[in-house]
Design an enzyme around this catalytic site. Structure first.
Site, short mmCIF file in Angstrom:
data_model
loop_
_atom_site.label_atom_id
_atom_site.label_comp_id
_atom_site.label_asym_id
_atom_site.label_seq_id
_atom_site.Cartn_x
_atom_site.Cartn_y
_atom_site.Cartn_z
N ALA A 130 0.83 -1.21 0.00
CA ALA A 130 0.00 0.00 0.00
C ALA A 130 0.87 1.26 0.00
CB ALA A 130 -0.92 -0.01 1.22
N PRO A 131 0.41 2.32 -0.69
CA PRO A 131 -0.90 2.52 -1.34
C PRO A 131 -0.99 2.06 -2.79
CG PRO A 131 0.31 4.57 -1.39
CD PRO A 131 1.20 3.58 -0.67
N GLY A 132 -0.01 1.33 -3.31
CA GLY A 132 -0.17 0.70 -4.60
C GLY A 132 0.64 1.24 -5.75
N GLY A 133 1.51 2.19 -5.49
CA GLY A 133 2.32 2.75 -6.58
C GLY A 133 3.20 1.71 -7.25
N LYS A 134 3.93 0.95 -6.43
CA LYS A 134 4.83 -0.06 -6.99
C LYS A 134 4.06 -1.27 -7.49
CE LYS A 134 8.68 1.58 -4.19
NZ LYS A 134 7.91 2.68 -3.56
N ASP A 152 -0.24 -5.88 2.82
CA ASP A 152 0.14 -4.76 3.67
C ASP A 152 -0.61 -4.93 4.98
OD1 ASP A 152 1.61 -1.85 2.98
OD2 ASP A 152 0.27 -1.80 4.72
N CYS A 249 13.41 4.04 1.70
CA CYS A 249 13.63 5.48 1.49
C CYS A 249 14.34 6.05 2.71
CB CYS A 249 12.32 6.21 1.19
SG CYS A 249 10.99 5.89 2.37
#
Length: 326
Positions: A130-134, A152, A249
């Site tokens: 989440a939130p689903g970008g990758k 998640d 990150c």
């Protein structure tokens, strides 16, 4: 001026905890630290990733340019743009609502999936999805073929993931709310796994200035322990010869190189070279600690050097299939 005094001076000027500046000075030196701090102050352009499941890159670019957007191609990813100028909110356009693009906080977040390189027909796990970008980036590279198991632990963030996947037209994802460390009990064996691990987020300071003082050294230690436990569990879900990409990150070596070193000491893994045109090698020595030389194949990205968030990426290959007792 000694290091402690310099750290205090820079911490006061830029608004950081002193311990953070002391660590930067040891990792980057005085000049590199000041360049890093200055880059964090400038912030980053948002990035949009064209969703090629629904529209071509050129068609999306033409539509947005006509509306007054100024776009710059992301150097490493041919289906993404930095947004240099935006006449209105990126989340309010017709193109966004139709699922033609996804908004990323910076260029670095596109790189872990690029390194993983999922193919149509593969079984892939996204372990902190989440939130689903990758997840959605993987789906478009897989052309909606194969299976992505996206898990998640956060109920609220899973709502966002499901909403994003629906908007983007993703059809090959099983989304399940759970702790990724429980995945081995299901007996799943994946071709590839992405662990974009929960972390202190120190690399996100150009986007979120509150992170200058929102984390303590104890948070780094906690995250390092969590990351290692997630990674060790997920390796049991990987096929022999399978690939796991680990990313954060965070720029803290304890959350990156040290985690990788610990799993290399325990599991039959090799660190793979990545098809990334940029990035600095992983550290092999830091804060009086020495880790395995092959971790140099990992890659680090910084705002003052690469124009990205602070990011760490490492690609691992499992040489022998593991059982749940390891």
């Amino acid at each position: 001026m000694d290091v402690r005094e310099l750290a205090k001076k820079l911490a006061e000027k830029y608004g950081y905890h002193v311990y953070m500046i002391e660590r930067y000075l040891e990792l980057f030196g005085e000049e590199g630290t000041i360049e890093f701090l200055e880059a964090n102050e400038k912030g980053l352009n948002p990035v949009i990733r064209c969703n090629t499941l629904k529209i071509s890159v050129e068609s999306l670019r033409n539509r947005l340019v006509k509306k007054g957007f100024v776009l710059r191609k992301v150097p490493w990813i041919d289906y993404a743009f930095q947004v240099v100028k935006s006449p209105f909110s990126l989340g309010s356009t017709t193109e966004y609502l139709l699922g033609y693009y996804y908004v990323h906080r910076g260029m670095g977040s596109l790189l872990p999936v690029h390194a993983l390189d999922p193919k149509p027909g593969e079984i892939v796990i996204d372990a902190a999805a989440a939130p689903g970008g990758k997840t959605s980036q993987m789906a478009q590279l897989m052309k909606n073929k194969g299976v992505i198991l996206a898990v998640d632990i956060s109920r609220e963030r899973m709502k966002s993931l499901r909403s994003n996947l629906s908007r983007l037209g993703v059809e090959n994802v099983i989304a399940y709310r759970m702790d990724a460390r429980d995945l081995p009990k299901f007996g799943i064996k994946a071709d590839k796994i992405l662990l974009d691990a929960p972390c202190t987020g120190e690399g996100l300071i150009p986007i979120d200035r509150s992170r200058k003082k929102s984390r303590l050294i104890e948070d780094i230690k906690y995250c390092s322990t969590l990351q290692f436990s997630m990674l060790t569990a997920l390796l049991k879900c990987l096929k022999k010869g399978g690939i796991l990409v680990y990313s954060t990150c965070s720029i803290a070596p304890e959350e990156n190189e040290l985690v990788i070193h610990r799993v290399l000491e325990r599991f039959p893994l090799s660190v793979e070279k990545m098809d990334l045109k940029d990035g600095l090698p992983g550290f092999t020595e830091f804060f009086g600690c020495k880790v395995r030389d092959e971790i140099r194949e990992a890659r680090r990205f910084y705002p003052h050097i690469h124009g990205t968030e602070g990011f760490f990426i490492c690609k691992l290959r499992l040489r022998e299939e593991l059982n749940d007792n390891i």
